[in-house]
Design an enzyme around this catalytic site. Sequence first.
Site, short mmCIF file in Angstrom:
data_model
loop_
_atom_site.label_atom_id
_atom_site.label_comp_id
_atom_site.label_asym_id
_atom_site.label_seq_id
_atom_site.Cartn_x
_atom_site.Cartn_y
_atom_site.Cartn_z
N GLU A 103 28.81 -6.38 -124.48
CA GLU A 103 29.96 -5.69 -123.89
C GLU A 103 30.15 -6.09 -122.44
O GLU A 103 29.20 -6.39 -121.72
CB GLU A 103 29.75 -4.18 -123.99
CG GLU A 103 29.72 -3.75 -125.43
CD GLU A 103 29.82 -2.25 -125.62
OE1 GLU A 103 29.99 -1.82 -126.76
OE2 GLU A 103 29.73 -1.52 -124.62
N CYS A 159 31.57 -5.64 -114.95
CA CYS A 159 30.17 -5.46 -115.28
C CYS A 159 29.84 -6.39 -116.45
O CYS A 159 30.42 -6.27 -117.53
CB CYS A 159 29.96 -3.99 -115.65
SG CYS A 159 28.27 -3.59 -116.08
N CYS A 192 17.58 -6.19 -124.89
CA CYS A 192 16.75 -6.38 -123.69
C CYS A 192 15.30 -6.12 -124.07
O CYS A 192 15.00 -5.21 -124.83
CB CYS A 192 17.18 -5.42 -122.58
SG CYS A 192 16.20 -5.61 -121.06
N CYS A 219 13.30 0.04 -121.20
CA CYS A 219 13.26 1.26 -120.39
C CYS A 219 13.61 2.47 -121.27
O CYS A 219 14.46 2.39 -122.15
CB CYS A 219 14.25 1.16 -119.23
SG CYS A 219 13.88 -0.21 -118.14
N CYS A 231 17.34 3.81 -121.49
CA CYS A 231 18.42 2.84 -121.64
C CYS A 231 18.63 2.50 -123.11
O CYS A 231 17.68 2.12 -123.80
CB CYS A 231 18.08 1.57 -120.86
SG CYS A 231 19.23 0.21 -121.15
N CYS A 263 27.14 3.25 -117.76
CA CYS A 263 25.85 2.56 -117.67
C CYS A 263 24.92 3.01 -118.76
O CYS A 263 24.75 4.19 -118.99
CB CYS A 263 25.12 2.91 -116.38
SG CYS A 263 25.98 2.53 -114.92
N1 SAH Z 1 18.53 -4.82 -116.62
C1 SAH Z 1 19.10 -4.61 -115.34
C2 SAH Z 1 20.61 -4.53 -115.34
C3 SAH Z 1 21.28 -3.79 -116.47
S1 SAH Z 1 21.11 -2.05 -116.49
C4 SAH Z 1 18.49 -3.38 -114.69
O1 SAH Z 1 17.78 -2.63 -115.35
O2 SAH Z 1 18.72 -3.21 -113.49
C5 SAH Z 1 22.17 -1.54 -115.14
C6 SAH Z 1 21.81 -0.19 -114.56
O3 SAH Z 1 22.07 0.86 -115.50
C7 SAH Z 1 20.34 -0.08 -114.21
O4 SAH Z 1 20.15 0.50 -112.94
C8 SAH Z 1 19.82 0.83 -115.28
O5 SAH Z 1 18.67 1.49 -114.86
C9 SAH Z 1 20.97 1.77 -115.50
N2 SAH Z 1 20.92 2.50 -116.76
C10 SAH Z 1 20.41 2.06 -117.92
N3 SAH Z 1 20.53 3.03 -118.87
C11 SAH Z 1 21.13 4.08 -118.29
C12 SAH Z 1 21.56 5.36 -118.75
N4 SAH Z 1 21.38 5.72 -120.02
N5 SAH Z 1 22.15 6.18 -117.88
C13 SAH Z 1 22.36 5.78 -116.60
N6 SAH Z 1 21.99 4.60 -116.11
C14 SAH Z 1 21.38 3.74 -116.94
FE1 SF4 Z 2 16.77 -3.69 -119.91
FE2 SF4 Z 2 18.07 -1.39 -119.92
FE3 SF4 Z 2 15.75 -1.58 -118.65
FE4 SF4 Z 2 17.92 -2.83 -117.63
S1 SF4 Z 2 17.63 -0.61 -117.87
S2 SF4 Z 2 15.85 -3.66 -117.87
S3 SF4 Z 2 18.96 -3.39 -119.56
S4 SF4 Z 2 16.05 -1.80 -120.86
#
Ligand code: SAH
Ligand code: SF4
Length: 389
Positions: free
Chosen positions: A91, A104, A111, A115, A118, A351
Amino acid sequence: MTVNLLDFDLEGLAAWCEALGEKRFRAVQLFRWIHQKGAGNFAEMSDLARSLRAKLHERAEVRALPVLSEQRSLDGTVKWLFDVGGGNAVETVFIPEDDRGTLCVSSQAGCAVGCRFCSTGHQGFSRNLGTGEVVAQLWYAEHRLRAQLGLAAGERAIDNVVMMGMGEPLQNYAALVPALRTFLEDHGYGLSRRRVTVSTSGVVPMIDRLREDCPVALAVSLHAPDDALRESLVPLNRKYPIAELLGACERYLAAAPRDFITFEYCMLAGVNDTDAHAHALLRLTQGQGPAGERWPRVPCKFNLIPFNPFPASGLVRSPRDRVTAFAAILQNAGIVTTVRKTRGDDIDAACGQLAGEVLDRTQAAERLARRRVLPMVAAGRLHSPRSVA
Ligand code: SAH
Ligand code: SF4
């Protein structure tokens, strides 16, 4: 298989053209046609010699990503779902603001970092995108929006790119750097280094390489003030703990286009959002670890992101007054802190909401694609960003 010209930055295209026996300035012309004018076929590149166009036609193409869907939020946010093959989709989200437009962009299908908060992480890792697939997102969105908004020649729709879509950009480094160079290139999108941001969960050696190869603005997903908590949220912290991450940030700033790092902090109720966490973060900004140890002191701003929930996470968004109180502790100590507005809620473009949706929607989209979309792609109707639906 023909070469995808979106895979090349300008240097790469010049080398490829030279191998064809063409002069460098031809590569510049070609690059401008593709990226500045959004041209996808060689017939329209009227100032290229007929012989060159014939060679290009034989050996190359501008390979866009098939568009599975385009959704528009009430607040003007636009989300595209692109097919990257093998049942995977990524996306891309456009976020309009008063004085600028931000795109974005995704770097991977899924990934591997995993995390906890996420939904892309929960999906697991499918594959890296190629340079051309990263660039294709900006190529399509910029020219699509220009056509839709009726912008005059030379006016651009997108002046800010953030690598904050699906995936960890610094775990796809080889494809990322030529894409960033294309975003920055004057003959390409001409974006300022300060307005191209790589967001990372903290791949320390690659932060150092980015500083050498292509310094742009850096956002680091911090999410916790100490290693134990950060490990439980961002598993990569076991490999690169906070002190090392801060060291890489400090080194990065020596070459960065901005004089601060943006720390992103996802606000999770009862997990990382208490006053004590905010005070621990303050100590971190002053170069002090949780046990009073010395840590690198990194000039920074905070961007608090209210957690966007998805069913499998088991986590809850911090209440609004908790976010405000947390932000106030940082602000009162003189740390610039913003709370990210949740945009595109009604189309799940916020996000961290991207992947779960993709998983479901990929299957739905595939069914749809078989019936309706793929014939349209085959007929060339969805490939052209400049046709306004
Ligand atoms: N992998 C990279 C970039 C993609 S995620 C990273 O982790 O930085 C982009 C941002 O969205 C990151 O700061 C991540 O922590 C945040 N993010 C991921 N899942 C989220 C969620 N469910 N709610 C709010 N922010 C989230
Ligand atoms: Fe990967 Fe999501 Fe963690 Fe960013 S926040 S590193 S996209 S798992």
